[in-house]
Design a protein around this motif. Structure first.
Motif, PDB file in Angstrom:
ATOM      1  N   LYS A  51      -9.117  51.919   6.010  1.00 52.21           N
ATOM      2  CA  LYS A  51      -7.983  53.088   5.820  1.00 52.21           C
ATOM      3  C   LYS A  51      -6.607  52.692   6.350  1.00 52.21           C
ATOM      4  O   LYS A  51      -5.697  53.087   5.414  1.00 52.21           O
ATOM      5  CB  LYS A  51      -8.446  54.275   6.901  1.00 52.21           C
ATOM      6  N   GLU A  52      -6.394  51.846   6.930  1.00 54.15           N
ATOM      7  CA  GLU A  52      -5.163  51.343   7.245  1.00 54.15           C
ATOM      8  C   GLU A  52      -4.530  50.466   6.258  1.00 54.15           C
ATOM      9  O   GLU A  52      -3.225  50.771   5.858  1.00 54.15           O
ATOM     10  CB  GLU A  52      -5.165  50.412   8.636  1.00 54.15           C
ATOM     11  N   TRP A  53      -5.296  49.675   5.418  1.00 54.20           N
ATOM     12  CA  TRP A  53      -4.788  49.055   4.403  1.00 54.20           C
ATOM     13  C   TRP A  53      -4.470  49.941   3.298  1.00 54.20           C
ATOM     14  O   TRP A  53      -3.854  49.798   2.428  1.00 54.20           O
ATOM     15  CB  TRP A  53      -5.874  48.020   3.866  1.00 54.20           C
ATOM     16  N   ALA A  54      -5.487  50.854   3.051  1.00 48.65           N
ATOM     17  CA  ALA A  54      -5.193  51.950   2.247  1.00 48.65           C
ATOM     18  C   ALA A  54      -3.696  52.884   2.267  1.00 48.65           C
ATOM     19  O   ALA A  54      -3.056  53.025   1.325  1.00 48.65           O
ATOM     20  CB  ALA A  54      -6.196  53.118   2.116  1.00 48.65           C
ATOM     21  N   ARG A  55      -3.514  53.275   3.709  1.00 46.93           N
ATOM     22  CA  ARG A  55      -2.417  53.653   3.973  1.00 46.93           C
ATOM     23  C   ARG A  55      -1.266  52.980   3.571  1.00 46.93           C
ATOM     24  O   ARG A  55       0.092  53.270   3.540  1.00 46.93           O
ATOM     25  CB  ARG A  55      -2.421  53.857   5.436  1.00 46.93           C
TER      26      ARG A  55
END
Length: 297
Positions: free
Chosen positions: A43-47
């Motif tokens: 999710k952090e990479w997606a953000r």
């Protein structure tokens, strides 16, 4: 979670972020399910603007099990490899690389940033020289070249890795905790709660013992990739722990030396840890910077 039929098998996968964003394909290590790529990291990479794809390799998790191949003779395979003889294997990392590219085909992704951990790093290398037109950038994390001249893992670590996992849940979790702790580096806190939860979730999701053995033989059968790494043209980031007891740091150095223009990032105090814990914010940021540089951003 969704699955697709690709390269002759079913592949279980999950995505995070917007499909219009640059794709980041995450490849797990030996015996590891895609849930080892922590959801919060994905999710952090997606953000940060990436379309993140994690998936189960063949013979693990909810992807196709190659049961017709039976349980391999690991000692025979290791002896053959040490003697420079052909290793008899039902598949190699070439097939696993083609699986990953088949998943990209199914998702209609022309090119992706590839990031692999341990065996997954070797698969990322293989994609990069076998399917160069599909790779925007490559990152390998504590992977090696297969060069037989490199130092071997610590014997006690290898013995633990090759021990068949217990079939009973509690024994399996205890076995995995012993393995996780043995390969962790001394420079970062070991997140026992997270690792214990991961072991339990992995067992409940898809316990399957023989797959890890066949994946190990696939690595042995692939041999020395170093001569092929020189053909990789994708921007490459090599990340390795200075205190890795399973894949010594010389494997990372050997990779970086073989790939033209590769950037080498050695993290002091990091071992062969799972993708979670104090070192991983450094890796998340390094991958994002590498991806943006490769894309000219």
């Amino acid at each position: 979670m969704p699955n697709v039929f690709a390269n002759g098998i079913q592949i279980e996968y999950e995505t995070f972020g917007e499909p219009s964003s640059p794709a980041l394909l995450l490849i797990a290590g030996i015996g590891g399910q895609m849930i080892g790529w922590d959801e919060e990291i994905c999710k952090e990479w997606a953000r940060k603007g990436l379309y993140v794809i994690r998936f189960d390799n063949r013979d693990v998790g909810l992807s196709t099990k190659m049961e017709e191949a039976g349980v391999p003779d690991l000692m025979a395979a290791m002896t053959a490899r040490m003697n420079g003889e052909k290793v008899d294997a039902p598949y190699t990392l070439d097939h696993m690389a083609d699986d990953a590219v088949g998943l990209l085909d199914a998702l209609k992704i022309d090119k992706a940033h590839i990031c692999g951990i341990s065996m997954g790093g070797a698969i990322a290398q293989t994609i990069s020289f076998r399917h160069p037109s599909r790779v925007r950038s490559m990152t390998q994390v504590y992977a090696t070249t297969g060069n037989p001249k490199l130092p071997m893992p610590k014997p006690e670590i290898m013995a633990l890795l090759l021990t068949p996992p217990p079939e009973e849940r509690r024994a399996y979790v205890d076995y995995m905790m012993k393995l996780y702790q043995a390969i962790a580096g001394p420079g970062f806190p070991f997140d026992e709660i997270w690792h214990r939860k991961l072991a339990g979730r992995s067992y409940d999701r898809a316990f399957y013992g023989p797959g890890k053995a066949r994946q190990f033989v696939a690595i042995l059968a692939h041999g020395n990739r170093k001569p092929l790494l020189a053909s990789i043209t994708a921007p490459t980031l090599v990340i390795h722990g200075a205190d890795d007891p399973l894949v010594p740091v010389s494997g990372g150095r050997d990779s970086a030396e073989a790939i033209l223009g590769a950037e080498l990032m050695i993290i002091e105090g990091m071992g062969h840890d799972m993708p979670h814990g104090s070192a991983w914010p450094l890796i998340v940021e390094a991958v994002v910077a590498h991806v943006r540089k490769a894309d000219g951003l």
